[in-house]
Design a protein around this motif. Structure first.
Motif, PDB file in Angstrom:
ATOM      1  N   ARG A 192      68.086 -95.822 -13.441  1.00  5.89           N
ATOM      2  CA  ARG A 192      68.833 -97.173 -13.267  1.00  5.89           C
ATOM      3  C   ARG A 192      70.222 -96.914 -13.424  1.00  5.89           C
ATOM      4  NH1 ARG A 192      65.458-101.596 -13.184  1.00  5.89           N
ATOM      5  NH2 ARG A 192      66.773-102.563 -11.804  1.00  5.89           N
ATOM      6  N   SER A 193      70.771 -96.139 -14.939  1.00  6.30           N
ATOM      7  CA  SER A 193      72.028 -96.923 -15.144  1.00  6.30           C
ATOM      8  C   SER A 193      72.872 -95.814 -15.627  1.00  6.30           C
ATOM      9  CB  SER A 193      71.234 -98.208 -16.867  1.00  6.30           C
ATOM     10  OG  SER A 193      71.315 -97.275 -17.829  1.00  6.30           O
ATOM     11  N   GLY A 194      72.335 -94.754 -15.438  1.00  5.23           N
ATOM     12  CA  GLY A 194      72.656 -93.216 -15.413  1.00  5.23           C
ATOM     13  C   GLY A 194      72.398 -93.010 -16.994  1.00  5.23           C
ATOM     14  N   GLY A 195      71.847 -93.805 -17.510  1.00  5.64           N
ATOM     15  CA  GLY A 195      71.739 -93.454 -19.541  1.00  5.64           C
ATOM     16  C   GLY A 195      70.649 -92.219 -19.791  1.00  5.64           C
ATOM     17  N   VAL A 196      71.435 -91.885 -20.960  1.00  4.47           N
ATOM     18  CA  VAL A 196      70.703 -90.516 -21.741  1.00  4.47           C
ATOM     19  C   VAL A 196      70.619 -90.927 -23.489  1.00  4.47           C
ATOM     20  CG1 VAL A 196      70.667 -88.513 -22.713  1.00  4.47           C
ATOM     21  CG2 VAL A 196      71.654 -88.701 -20.052  1.00  4.47           C
ATOM     22  N   GLU A 197      70.019 -90.599 -23.936  1.00  6.52           N
ATOM     23  CA  GLU A 197      69.249 -91.418 -25.040  1.00  6.52           C
ATOM     24  C   GLU A 197      68.955 -89.634 -25.676  1.00  6.52           C
ATOM     25  OE1 GLU A 197      67.395 -95.308 -27.270  1.00  6.52           O
ATOM     26  OE2 GLU A 197      65.850 -93.828 -27.548  1.00  6.52           O
ATOM     27  N   ILE A 198      70.332 -89.896 -27.179  1.00  5.05           N
ATOM     28  CA  ILE A 198      69.415 -88.666 -27.902  1.00  5.05           C
ATOM     29  C   ILE A 198      69.355 -89.365 -29.703  1.00  5.05           C
ATOM     30  CG2 ILE A 198      70.237 -86.690 -29.182  1.00  5.05           C
ATOM     31  CD1 ILE A 198      73.022 -86.408 -26.380  1.00  5.05           C
ATOM     32  N   GLY A 207      65.551 -90.722 -37.913  1.00  9.41           N
ATOM     33  CA  GLY A 207      66.400 -93.026 -37.432  1.00  9.41           C
ATOM     34  C   GLY A 207      67.738 -93.378 -36.621  1.00  9.41           C
ATOM     35  N   TRP A 208      68.520 -91.744 -36.220  1.00  9.60           N
ATOM     36  CA  TRP A 208      70.095 -92.430 -35.639  1.00  9.60           C
ATOM     37  C   TRP A 208      70.057 -91.990 -33.967  1.00  9.60           C
ATOM     38  CZ3 TRP A 208      73.803 -94.673 -37.584  1.00  9.60           C
ATOM     39  CH2 TRP A 208      73.738 -94.738 -39.284  1.00  9.60           C
ATOM     40  N   PHE A 209      69.953 -92.701 -33.292  1.00  3.59           N
ATOM     41  CA  PHE A 209      70.310 -92.487 -31.714  1.00  3.59           C
ATOM     42  C   PHE A 209      71.775 -92.827 -31.656  1.00  3.59           C
ATOM     43  CE2 PHE A 209      66.039 -93.630 -33.400  1.00  3.59           C
ATOM     44  CZ  PHE A 209      65.625 -92.312 -32.368  1.00  3.59           C
ATOM     45  N   THR A 210      71.549 -92.156 -29.937  1.00  5.54           N
ATOM     46  CA  THR A 210      73.402 -92.815 -29.031  1.00  5.54           C
ATOM     47  C   THR A 210      72.541 -92.519 -27.997  1.00  5.54           C
ATOM     48  OG1 THR A 210      73.706 -90.544 -29.551  1.00  5.54           O
ATOM     49  CG2 THR A 210      75.477 -91.388 -30.480  1.00  5.54           C
ATOM     50  N   LEU A 211      73.430 -94.033 -27.296  1.00  7.68           N
ATOM     51  CA  LEU A 211      72.721 -93.921 -25.638  1.00  7.68           C
ATOM     52  C   LEU A 211      74.541 -93.696 -25.362  1.00  7.68           C
ATOM     53  CD1 LEU A 211      71.001 -95.274 -23.861  1.00  7.68           C
ATOM     54  CD2 LEU A 211      71.578 -97.363 -24.566  1.00  7.68           C
ATOM     55  N   TYR A 212      74.977 -93.028 -24.004  1.00  6.16           N
ATOM     56  CA  TYR A 212      75.154 -92.863 -22.809  1.00  6.16           C
ATOM     57  C   TYR A 212      75.490 -93.949 -21.702  1.00  6.16           C
ATOM     58  CZ  TYR A 212      75.873 -89.138 -26.295  1.00  6.16           C
ATOM     59  OH  TYR A 212      75.960 -88.051 -27.513  1.00  6.16           O
ATOM     60  N   LEU A 213      75.692 -95.056 -21.501  1.00  3.02           N
ATOM     61  CA  LEU A 213      75.418 -94.654 -19.829  1.00  3.02           C
ATOM     62  C   LEU A 213      76.738 -95.301 -18.539  1.00  3.02           C
ATOM     63  CD1 LEU A 213      74.315 -98.877 -21.398  1.00  3.02           C
ATOM     64  CD2 LEU A 213      72.668 -96.556 -20.630  1.00  3.02           C
ATOM     65  N   TYR A 237      78.761 -96.056 -24.888  1.00  7.56           N
ATOM     66  CA  TYR A 237      78.561 -95.759 -25.430  1.00  7.56           C
ATOM     67  C   TYR A 237      78.160 -96.418 -26.432  1.00  7.56           C
ATOM     68  CZ  TYR A 237      78.593 -92.209 -29.589  1.00  7.56           C
ATOM     69  OH  TYR A 237      78.238 -92.017 -31.149  1.00  7.56           O
ATOM     70  N   GLU A 238      76.667 -96.994 -27.449  1.00  6.13           N
ATOM     71  CA  GLU A 238      75.750 -97.005 -28.790  1.00  6.13           C
ATOM     72  C   GLU A 238      75.392 -95.980 -29.735  1.00  6.13           C
ATOM     73  OE1 GLU A 238      73.049 -99.733 -27.351  1.00  6.13           O
ATOM     74  OE2 GLU A 238      74.142-101.051 -25.493  1.00  6.13           O
ATOM     75  N   LEU A 239      75.654 -96.570 -30.654  1.00  6.14           N
ATOM     76  CA  LEU A 239      74.929 -96.252 -31.947  1.00  6.14           C
ATOM     77  C   LEU A 239      74.095 -97.411 -32.417  1.00  6.14           C
ATOM     78  CD1 LEU A 239      75.073 -93.537 -33.961  1.00  6.14           C
ATOM     79  CD2 LEU A 239      76.636 -94.867 -34.860  1.00  6.14           C
ATOM     80  N   LEU A 240      72.339 -96.285 -32.191  1.00  8.68           N
ATOM     81  CA  LEU A 240      71.879 -96.639 -33.131  1.00  8.68           C
ATOM     82  C   LEU A 240      71.155 -96.731 -33.990  1.00  8.68           C
ATOM     83  CD1 LEU A 240      71.100 -96.850 -29.467  1.00  8.68           C
ATOM     84  CD2 LEU A 240      70.611 -98.861 -29.910  1.00  8.68           C
ATOM     85  N   ARG A 241      70.808 -97.658 -35.187  1.00 11.27           N
ATOM     86  CA  ARG A 241      70.172 -96.900 -36.473  1.00 11.27           C
ATOM     87  C   ARG A 241      68.057 -97.109 -36.259  1.00 11.27           C
ATOM     88  NH1 ARG A 241      68.047 -93.417 -39.799  1.00 11.27           N
ATOM     89  NH2 ARG A 241      69.031 -93.930 -42.124  1.00 11.27           N
TER      90      ARG A 241
END
Length: 178
Positions: free
Chosen positions: A85-91, A96-102, A136-140
């Motif tokens: 729904r948001s054209g997103g991919v989370e890697i 514990g490190w993640f990136t989100l691309y929307l 783009y988001e960086l998550l921990r």
């Protein structure tokens, strides 16, 4: 008093496992790169509607069209989630490190796919937005559930540099994702 060899071995094993666990949690962060091909220049900003000192980045191509530009993985990892729904991919990049691309109009990966840094994961589009850009988001991981979630944002990091986002002060970055 003489130590029992089996008990000594068991104690040494527990100590080794404890040290391994402590070292695993203190693993260095991945060397995140801009999620675009090497040499491209992108404007980094955040929308005024986002909070001050925001950790979310909205990216626009400086030297060409934004819509249709290839998005590549910022670091190696495994595709953790897809958000159609948001054209997103989370890697999930591990430790514990993640990136989100929307807002991607095309996605070239699926859940469970292993990706290399610089590997194409999609194309910038306007999914769930009126202006083509990459969000783009960086998550921990903060709660230990090994899932990047809202509230676990950290300041964006590229090439070992941590950035503060301000909607009134956009800046340009050149990709070193070579």
């Amino acid at each position: 008093m003489k130590k029992h060899p089996v008990l000594a071995l068991a104690a040494a094993s527990v100590l080794s496992l404890t040290l391994l666990s402590a070292n695993a949690s203190a693993a260095p962060r991945p060397n995140f790169q801009l999620p675009f091909a090497c040499g491209q220049v992108w404007a980094m900003t955040t929308y005024a509607g986002h909070a001050p000192d925001d950790k979310k980045i909205d990216m626009f191509n400086v030297n060409g069209p934004t819509e249709g530009a290839h998005v590549v993985a910022a670091a190696p990892g495994v595709v953790n989630e897809i958000h159609p729904r948001s054209g997103g991919v989370e890697i999930n990049h591990g430790d514990g490190w993640f990136t989100l691309y929307l807002h991607m109009s095309i996605r070239t990966v699926n859940v469970g796919d292993r990706v290399l840094r610089g590997q194409r994961i999609g194309t910038v589009g306007k999914v769930n937005t009126s202006v083509a850009h990459l969000h783009y988001e960086l998550l921990r991981d903060a709660n230990g559930n090994n899932n990047g979630e809202n509230g676990e944002w950290v300041k964006p990091i590229f090439n070992g540099v941590e950035y503060t986002m301000n909607p009134n002060r956009p800046f340009n970055l050149r990709s070193n994702n070579c």
